[in-house]
Design a protein around this motif. Structure first.
Motif, short mmCIF file in Angstrom:
data_model
loop_
_atom_site.label_atom_id
_atom_site.label_comp_id
_atom_site.label_asym_id
_atom_site.label_seq_id
_atom_site.Cartn_x
_atom_site.Cartn_y
_atom_site.Cartn_z
N LYS A 147 55.57 -5.62 62.33
CA LYS A 147 54.33 -6.29 62.72
C LYS A 147 53.11 -5.58 62.12
N TYR A 148 53.22 -4.29 61.90
CA TYR A 148 52.10 -3.48 61.41
C TYR A 148 52.23 -3.11 59.94
N ASN A 149 53.36 -3.42 59.33
CA ASN A 149 53.66 -2.99 57.98
C ASN A 149 53.58 -1.46 57.90
N ALA A 150 54.08 -0.82 58.96
CA ALA A 150 54.06 0.65 59.04
C ALA A 150 55.16 1.23 58.17
N GLY A 151 54.91 2.39 57.59
CA GLY A 151 55.89 3.07 56.77
C GLY A 151 56.10 2.36 55.44
N ILE A 152 57.09 2.86 54.71
CA ILE A 152 57.48 2.24 53.44
C ILE A 152 58.69 1.37 53.72
N ASN A 153 58.56 0.10 53.45
CA ASN A 153 59.65 -0.85 53.68
C ASN A 153 60.33 -1.17 52.35
N LEU A 154 61.64 -0.95 52.33
CA LEU A 154 62.43 -1.21 51.13
C LEU A 154 63.23 -2.49 51.32
N SER A 155 63.21 -3.36 50.32
CA SER A 155 63.90 -4.65 50.39
C SER A 155 65.30 -4.62 49.81
N ASN A 156 65.59 -3.63 48.96
CA ASN A 156 66.90 -3.58 48.32
C ASN A 156 67.15 -2.18 47.75
N ARG A 157 68.34 -1.97 47.21
CA ARG A 157 68.70 -0.67 46.68
C ARG A 157 67.91 -0.32 45.42
N ASP A 158 67.44 -1.31 44.69
CA ASP A 158 66.59 -1.03 43.53
C ASP A 158 65.30 -0.34 43.98
N GLU A 159 64.73 -0.80 45.08
CA GLU A 159 63.54 -0.16 45.62
C GLU A 159 63.86 1.23 46.15
N LEU A 160 65.06 1.41 46.70
CA LEU A 160 65.50 2.74 47.13
C LEU A 160 65.56 3.68 45.92
N ARG A 161 66.10 3.20 44.80
CA ARG A 161 66.18 4.01 43.58
C ARG A 161 64.78 4.41 43.12
N ALA A 162 63.87 3.44 43.08
CA ALA A 162 62.49 3.74 42.64
C ALA A 162 61.85 4.75 43.58
N PHE A 163 62.08 4.60 44.87
CA PHE A 163 61.52 5.55 45.84
C PHE A 163 62.08 6.96 45.62
N CYS A 164 63.40 7.07 45.49
CA CYS A 164 64.03 8.39 45.28
C CYS A 164 63.55 9.02 43.98
N ASN A 165 63.44 8.21 42.92
CA ASN A 165 62.95 8.73 41.65
C ASN A 165 61.53 9.28 41.79
N THR A 166 60.68 8.55 42.48
CA THR A 166 59.31 8.99 42.71
C THR A 166 59.30 10.30 43.50
N ALA A 167 60.14 10.38 44.54
CA ALA A 167 60.19 11.57 45.38
C ALA A 167 60.60 12.81 44.59
N VAL A 168 61.63 12.69 43.76
CA VAL A 168 62.10 13.87 43.03
C VAL A 168 61.20 14.20 41.83
N ASN A 169 60.54 13.20 41.26
CA ASN A 169 59.64 13.46 40.11
C ASN A 169 58.34 14.12 40.54
N SER A 170 57.77 13.68 41.67
CA SER A 170 56.53 14.29 42.16
C SER A 170 56.36 14.00 43.64
N PHE A 171 56.88 14.90 44.44
CA PHE A 171 56.77 14.73 45.89
C PHE A 171 55.31 14.73 46.33
N ASN A 172 54.49 15.55 45.70
CA ASN A 172 53.07 15.60 46.07
C ASN A 172 52.37 14.26 45.82
N ASN A 173 52.67 13.61 44.70
CA ASN A 173 52.11 12.28 44.44
C ASN A 173 52.62 11.26 45.45
N LEU A 174 53.91 11.34 45.78
CA LEU A 174 54.47 10.42 46.78
C LEU A 174 53.74 10.60 48.10
N LYS A 175 53.56 11.83 48.51
CA LYS A 175 52.90 12.13 49.79
C LYS A 175 51.46 11.60 49.79
N LYS A 176 50.75 11.82 48.69
CA LYS A 176 49.36 11.36 48.57
C LYS A 176 49.30 9.83 48.62
#
Length: 187
Positions: free
Chosen positions: A121-150
């Motif tokens: 209802k609030y669009n809270a957090g990061i919502n992933l629709s499929n495993r492709d989005e999970l891959r993109a998220f994990c890649n972002t996290a390991v490439n630059s956690f500080n950018n992900l956090k920001k």
């Protein structure tokens, strides 16, 4: 509970709050997602579940050194595990609010369930629709956690705050009352 040991070998600490079987979880996809995440050598993955709710993981996954499994309130409290984590993943659990309150990067893999979460209802957090989005998220996290956090803070700070304000800090007697009011449309 006792503090969770930190292993400096890993770049990212990810806690996966495994949902209960009876809440319409796609178990095979859950196993595939756990397999996928645990292939990242930079990520330490802790799976936390209720007794008998963790799906049977193939031995090849269980043997990976970057994956641990715990039962809720067995060795560590959920709160201490959330404190340990950089990222909390869940598809609908009873501790949905705590990761938001502790300002952890909270990820909701929506493709694992056919349920609607209160956070939707609030669009809270990061919502992933499929495993492709999970891959993109994990890649972002390991490439630059500080950018992900920001980026997470910029994108989610207001929606997460509204979500927590409405359900945890609202002027009613309890979180369950807030949930009931929200679902029923009461003011």
């Amino acid at each position: 509970g006792e503090d969770v040991e930190k292993n400096e070998k890993y770049k990212i600490k990810l806690l996966f709050l495994v949902p209960k079987k009876h809440i319409n979880i796609f178990s095979e996809e859950l196993v595939r997602s756990i397999d996928f995440i645990s292939k990242y050598k930079e990520i330490e993955l802790i799976l936390l579940s209720y007794e008998n709710h963790l799906p049977k993981l193939p031995t090849r996954i269980q043997k990976r050194e970057n994956i641990r499994q715990y039962l809720i309130s067995d060795k560590f409290s959920s709160s201490k595990l959330i404190d340990w984590a950089d990222i909390v993943l869940h598809a609908g659990t009873g501790v949905i609010f705590e990761s938001f309150m502790k300002e952890k990067i909270t990820v909701l893999p929506r493709y694992l369930s056919c349920n609607t979460l209160i956070s939707d209802k609030y669009n809270a957090g990061i919502n992933l629709s499929n495993r492709d989005e999970l891959r993109a998220f994990c890649n972002t996290a390991v490439n630059s956690f500080n950018n992900l956090k920001k980026n997470y803070r910029e994108k989610c700070e207001l929606t997460n705050k509204k979500f927590i304000d409405d359900f945890v800090y609202a002027n009613t007697t309890s979180v369950p009352q807030n949930i009931i009011k929200s679902i029923s449309g009461e003011k």
